[in-house]
Design a protein around this motif. Structure first.
Motif, PDB file in Angstrom:
ATOM      1  N   ASP A 312       0.829  -1.330   0.036  1.00 17.71           N
ATOM      2  CA  ASP A 312      -0.191   0.026  -0.070  1.00 17.71           C
ATOM      3  C   ASP A 312       0.882   1.123  -0.182  1.00 17.71           C
ATOM      4  O   ASP A 312       1.625   1.628   0.892  1.00 17.71           O
ATOM      5  N   ALA A 313       0.937   1.797  -1.382  1.00 19.30           N
ATOM      6  CA  ALA A 313       1.846   2.970  -1.116  1.00 19.30           C
ATOM      7  C   ALA A 313       1.342   4.183  -0.408  1.00 19.30           C
ATOM      8  O   ALA A 313       1.967   5.047  -0.158  1.00 19.30           O
ATOM      9  N   GLY A 314      -0.055   4.147  -0.092  1.00 16.63           N
ATOM     10  CA  GLY A 314      -0.679   5.099   0.896  1.00 16.63           C
ATOM     11  C   GLY A 314      -0.019   5.221   2.276  1.00 16.63           C
ATOM     12  O   GLY A 314      -0.248   6.100   3.041  1.00 16.63           O
ATOM     13  N   LEU A 315       0.702   4.000   2.572  1.00 12.65           N
ATOM     14  CA  LEU A 315       1.399   4.119   3.828  1.00 12.65           C
ATOM     15  C   LEU A 315       2.889   4.659   3.854  1.00 12.65           C
ATOM     16  O   LEU A 315       3.576   4.397   4.969  1.00 12.65           O
ATOM     17  N   VAL A 316       3.388   5.228   2.713  1.00 10.34           N
ATOM     18  CA  VAL A 316       4.696   5.586   2.652  1.00 10.34           C
ATOM     19  C   VAL A 316       5.005   6.485   3.724  1.00 10.34           C
ATOM     20  O   VAL A 316       5.881   6.815   4.526  1.00 10.34           O
ATOM     21  N   GLY A 317       3.902   7.738   3.744  1.00  4.44           N
ATOM     22  CA  GLY A 317       3.931   8.829   4.579  1.00  4.44           C
ATOM     23  C   GLY A 317       4.224   8.572   6.042  1.00  4.44           C
ATOM     24  O   GLY A 317       5.161   8.974   6.629  1.00  4.44           O
ATOM     25  N   VAL A 318       3.366   7.519   6.592  1.00  4.80           N
ATOM     26  CA  VAL A 318       3.632   7.372   7.819  1.00  4.80           C
ATOM     27  C   VAL A 318       5.024   6.512   8.405  1.00  4.80           C
ATOM     28  O   VAL A 318       5.671   6.799   9.429  1.00  4.80           O
ATOM     29  N   ALA A 319       5.381   5.523   7.443  1.00  2.00           N
ATOM     30  CA  ALA A 319       6.755   4.789   7.440  1.00  2.00           C
ATOM     31  C   ALA A 319       7.700   5.896   7.513  1.00  2.00           C
ATOM     32  O   ALA A 319       8.846   5.799   8.094  1.00  2.00           O
ATOM     33  N   SER A 320       7.902   6.798   6.451  1.00  4.88           N
ATOM     34  CA  SER A 320       8.670   7.677   6.193  1.00  4.88           C
ATOM     35  C   SER A 320       8.826   8.615   7.549  1.00  4.88           C
ATOM     36  O   SER A 320      10.049   8.980   7.918  1.00  4.88           O
ATOM     37  N   THR A 321       7.742   9.082   8.271  1.00  3.95           N
ATOM     38  CA  THR A 321       7.852   9.840   9.450  1.00  3.95           C
ATOM     39  C   THR A 321       8.532   9.061  10.542  1.00  3.95           C
ATOM     40  O   THR A 321       9.458   9.401  11.394  1.00  3.95           O
ATOM     41  N   LEU A 322       8.193   7.900  10.479  1.00  2.42           N
ATOM     42  CA  LEU A 322       8.981   6.880  11.604  1.00  2.42           C
ATOM     43  C   LEU A 322      10.355   6.606  11.411  1.00  2.42           C
ATOM     44  O   LEU A 322      11.278   6.152  12.238  1.00  2.42           O
ATOM     45  N   THR A 323      10.778   7.053  10.235  1.00  2.00           N
ATOM     46  CA  THR A 323      12.392   6.900  10.163  1.00  2.00           C
ATOM     47  C   THR A 323      12.944   8.080  11.165  1.00  2.00           C
ATOM     48  O   THR A 323      14.200   7.877  11.322  1.00  2.00           O
ATOM     49  N   SER A 324      12.285   8.677  11.683  1.00  2.00           N
ATOM     50  CA  SER A 324      12.944   9.696  12.681  1.00  2.00           C
ATOM     51  C   SER A 324      12.216   9.495  14.077  1.00  2.00           C
ATOM     52  O   SER A 324      12.487  10.536  15.012  1.00  2.00           O
ATOM     53  N   ASP A 325      11.826   8.217  14.293  1.00  2.00           N
ATOM     54  CA  ASP A 325      11.201   7.940  15.548  1.00  2.00           C
ATOM     55  C   ASP A 325      12.473   8.018  16.715  1.00  2.00           C
ATOM     56  O   ASP A 325      13.490   7.796  16.413  1.00  2.00           O
ATOM     57  N   ALA A 326      12.183   8.029  18.042  1.00  2.00           N
ATOM     58  CA  ALA A 326      13.005   8.198  19.015  1.00  2.00           C
ATOM     59  C   ALA A 326      13.848   6.639  19.416  1.00  2.00           C
ATOM     60  O   ALA A 326      14.873   6.508  19.535  1.00  2.00           O
ATOM     61  N   SER A 327      13.082   5.563  18.667  1.00  3.32           N
ATOM     62  CA  SER A 327      13.349   4.273  18.972  1.00  3.32           C
ATOM     63  C   SER A 327      14.154   3.584  17.594  1.00  3.32           C
ATOM     64  O   SER A 327      13.599   3.719  16.678  1.00  3.32           O
ATOM     65  N   PRO A 328      15.457   3.570  17.788  1.00  2.00           N
ATOM     66  CA  PRO A 328      16.075   2.868  16.767  1.00  2.00           C
ATOM     67  C   PRO A 328      15.495   1.555  15.987  1.00  2.00           C
ATOM     68  O   PRO A 328      15.666   1.415  15.014  1.00  2.00           O
ATOM     69  N   LEU A 329      14.829   0.954  17.037  1.00  2.00           N
ATOM     70  CA  LEU A 329      14.128  -0.388  16.393  1.00  2.00           C
ATOM     71  C   LEU A 329      12.875  -0.085  15.827  1.00  2.00           C
ATOM     72  O   LEU A 329      12.824  -0.750  14.422  1.00  2.00           O
ATOM     73  N   VAL A 330      12.237   1.017  16.013  1.00  2.00           N
ATOM     74  CA  VAL A 330      11.131   1.544  15.226  1.00  2.00           C
ATOM     75  C   VAL A 330      11.846   2.192  13.784  1.00  2.00           C
ATOM     76  O   VAL A 330      11.372   1.771  12.537  1.00  2.00           O
ATOM     77  N   ARG A 331      12.902   2.816  13.990  1.00  2.00           N
ATOM     78  CA  ARG A 331      13.419   3.595  12.586  1.00  2.00           C
ATOM     79  C   ARG A 331      14.017   2.382  11.842  1.00  2.00           C
ATOM     80  O   ARG A 331      13.676   2.532  10.711  1.00  2.00           O
ATOM     81  N   GLY A 332      14.592   1.358  12.277  1.00  2.00           N
ATOM     82  CA  GLY A 332      15.029   0.457  11.417  1.00  2.00           C
ATOM     83  C   GLY A 332      13.845  -0.152  10.857  1.00  2.00           C
ATOM     84  O   GLY A 332      14.090  -0.500   9.337  1.00  2.00           O
ATOM     85  N   ALA A 333      12.803  -0.481  11.297  1.00  2.00           N
ATOM     86  CA  ALA A 333      11.782  -1.170  10.768  1.00  2.00           C
ATOM     87  C   ALA A 333      11.100  -0.312   9.488  1.00  2.00           C
ATOM     88  O   ALA A 333      10.487  -0.996   8.711  1.00  2.00           O
ATOM     89  N   ALA A 334      11.024   0.919   9.971  1.00  2.00           N
ATOM     90  CA  ALA A 334      10.635   1.908   8.990  1.00  2.00           C
ATOM     91  C   ALA A 334      11.291   1.845   7.798  1.00  2.00           C
ATOM     92  O   ALA A 334      10.888   1.888   6.488  1.00  2.00           O
ATOM     93  N   VAL A 335      12.564   1.752   7.919  1.00  5.95           N
ATOM     94  CA  VAL A 335      13.596   1.655   6.661  1.00  5.95           C
ATOM     95  C   VAL A 335      13.232   0.542   5.795  1.00  5.95           C
ATOM     96  O   VAL A 335      13.128   0.524   4.699  1.00  5.95           O
ATOM     97  N   TRP A 336      12.945  -0.658   6.433  1.00  6.57           N
ATOM     98  CA  TRP A 336      12.905  -1.840   5.719  1.00  6.57           C
ATOM     99  C   TRP A 336      11.527  -1.856   5.131  1.00  6.57           C
ATOM    100  O   TRP A 336      11.234  -2.260   3.899  1.00  6.57           O
ATOM    101  N   ALA A 337      10.344  -1.325   5.728  1.00  7.64           N
ATOM    102  CA  ALA A 337       9.170  -1.066   5.132  1.00  7.64           C
ATOM    103  C   ALA A 337       9.045  -0.152   3.781  1.00  7.64           C
ATOM    104  O   ALA A 337       8.641  -0.471   2.842  1.00  7.64           O
ATOM    105  N   LEU A 338      10.079   0.982   3.826  1.00  2.60           N
ATOM    106  CA  LEU A 338       9.870   1.747   3.035  1.00  2.60           C
ATOM    107  C   LEU A 338      10.816   1.123   1.759  1.00  2.60           C
ATOM    108  O   LEU A 338      10.393   1.495   0.420  1.00  2.60           O
ATOM    109  N   SER A 339      11.586   0.301   1.980  1.00  3.17           N
ATOM    110  CA  SER A 339      12.509  -0.521   1.006  1.00  3.17           C
ATOM    111  C   SER A 339      11.725  -1.220   0.270  1.00  3.17           C
ATOM    112  O   SER A 339      11.930  -1.547  -0.899  1.00  3.17           O
TER     113      SER A 339
END
Length: 372
Positions: A312-339
């Motif tokens: 779902d390309a409509g979820l790119v926005g929320v995943a992109s925002t989470l690449t700046s999350d305070a948790s590195p665990l969340v940031r790393g998962a966001a990177v994978w989702a965007l890839s």
């Protein structure tokens, strides 16, 4: 006088238990040896408590030498509908049936204590209660008591309730006549083994928890091995595949306990809404739920893996925002989702923009290892 066991079964039924049976807690068994092999092979993964409590867990009397009888109880939590179609839906998160209502530990423990008090008063004997929170192997005890048998997926399976039983145990120093042990009734069926998305069963009646999506979504604290991320689909807390496909579920019934009924928030929740949760909103969304145990960061990690699988390309926005999350665990998962959601040039542009300010080694490794 009525049979003591019949009296206790009646009292258990009044407390909402679906079944109550009795087993020796002192006789030898092979379950401890099987558990030792499981741990020696490393199949327990990050669950270090299984190794540190191995000796106490090996037999009921290893934990409590005075134990003589196990009163084993089951409470049905069966779903009203087959959950398999939900697991196939990539547009929404899938939460395991057992976690859709109140935490079963809290529901069952209080009622076990009530019944245990009646046992202690009637028999003038010490008692202890257990609901999956102490080093006691409930499933082998349940099979010994005749509630069901451990199927090829290693979960307890009942001819009357299918896979959907929560277990609780009362150990007592009193001697109570045991019920007959249940035998295995899987036959040649391998539906549960065939359904596993990650091939977590090395052989029938054996589990490698390191490959199990229930383990990965709940027990594993860090980033998942990359090979399992596409296989989780939309499963964000637990996995019911091996349970849901079992033919014995044709005899199962829906849960009668109101506190086990699914909350609206746990039925096909929208992935974008879940990914946007902060810690306070996460806790508010899942009051009294076992989901709270893993915490917001681990939960959002799971959601982001599901987002990566959604297409779902409509979820790119929320995943992109989470690449700046305070948790590195969340940031790393966001990177994978965007890839997974972006094409090559778009992902490369985002990587060049975000990677320059990143300091966490694991997240940098995600950027470097992810390929659109």
């Amino acid at each position: 006088m009525p049979d003591l066991r019949d009296l206790l079964r009646t009292q258990a039924a009044d407390l909402g238990f679906s079944i109550c049976r009795f087993a020796s807690a002192a006789e030898p068994w092979s379950a401890g040896e099987r558990l030792a092999h499981f741990v020696e092979a490393g199949r327990h993964g990050d669950m270090g408590w299984m190794e540190t409590t191995l000796e106490r867990r090996s037999h009921p009397t290893s934990m409590w030498p005075g134990a003589r009888t196990a009163i084993v109880l089951g409470m049905n939590y069966g779903p009203d509908e087959d959950p398999l179609p939900e697991m196939a839906d990539r547009s929404a998160g899938y939460i395991s049936v057992y976690a859709r209502g109140d935490d079963y530990h809290e529901v069952i423990k209080g009622r076990l204590k009530t019944l245990a008090g009646q046992v202690a008063a009637r028999l003038k004997a010490d008692v202890k209660v257990f609901v999956d929170t102490a080093p006691l192997m409930e499933k082998p005890l349940a099979q010994r008591a005749g509630l069901g048998w451990q199927g090829k997926h290693t979960n307890l399976l009942s001819r009357d309730h299918g896979n959907w039983l929560f277990l609780g145990v009362i150990l007592t120093a009193a001697e109570i006549t045991p019920d007959s042990e249940e035998t295995e009734h899987c036959g040649t069926c391998t539906a549960c083994l065939d359904a596993c998305p990650t091939n977590a069963f090395p052989a029938p009646f054996q589990l490698d928890a390191r490959r199990c999506l229930s383990y990965l979504t709940i027990e594993h604290a860090g980033p998942w091995p990359v090979e399992f991320r596409p296989l989780t689909g939309s499963r964000i807390y637990g996995c019911d595949d091996c349970l849901a496909v079992c033919p014995w579920n044709k005899f199962a019934q829906g849960a009668r306990e109101a506190r086990f009924l699914a909350r609206e928030a746990s039925i096909t929740p929208r992935l974008g809404d879940l990914a946007s949760l902060d810690d306070g909103a996460f806790r508010a969304l899942f009051p009294k739920s076992p989901i709270r145990r893993i915490g917001r960061d681990r939960f959002v990690r799971n959601v982001l893996y599901a987002i990566g699988n959604s297409g779902d390309a409509g979820l790119v926005g929320v995943a992109s925002t989470l690449t700046s999350d305070a948790s590195p665990l969340v940031r790393g998962a966001a990177v994978w989702a965007l890839s997974r959601l972006l094409d090559g040039p778009a992902f490369a542009a985002l990587r060049d923009d975000r990677q320059s300010g990143e300091t966490d080694a694991e997240v940098l490794a995600e950027w470097a290892g992810s390929e659109a």
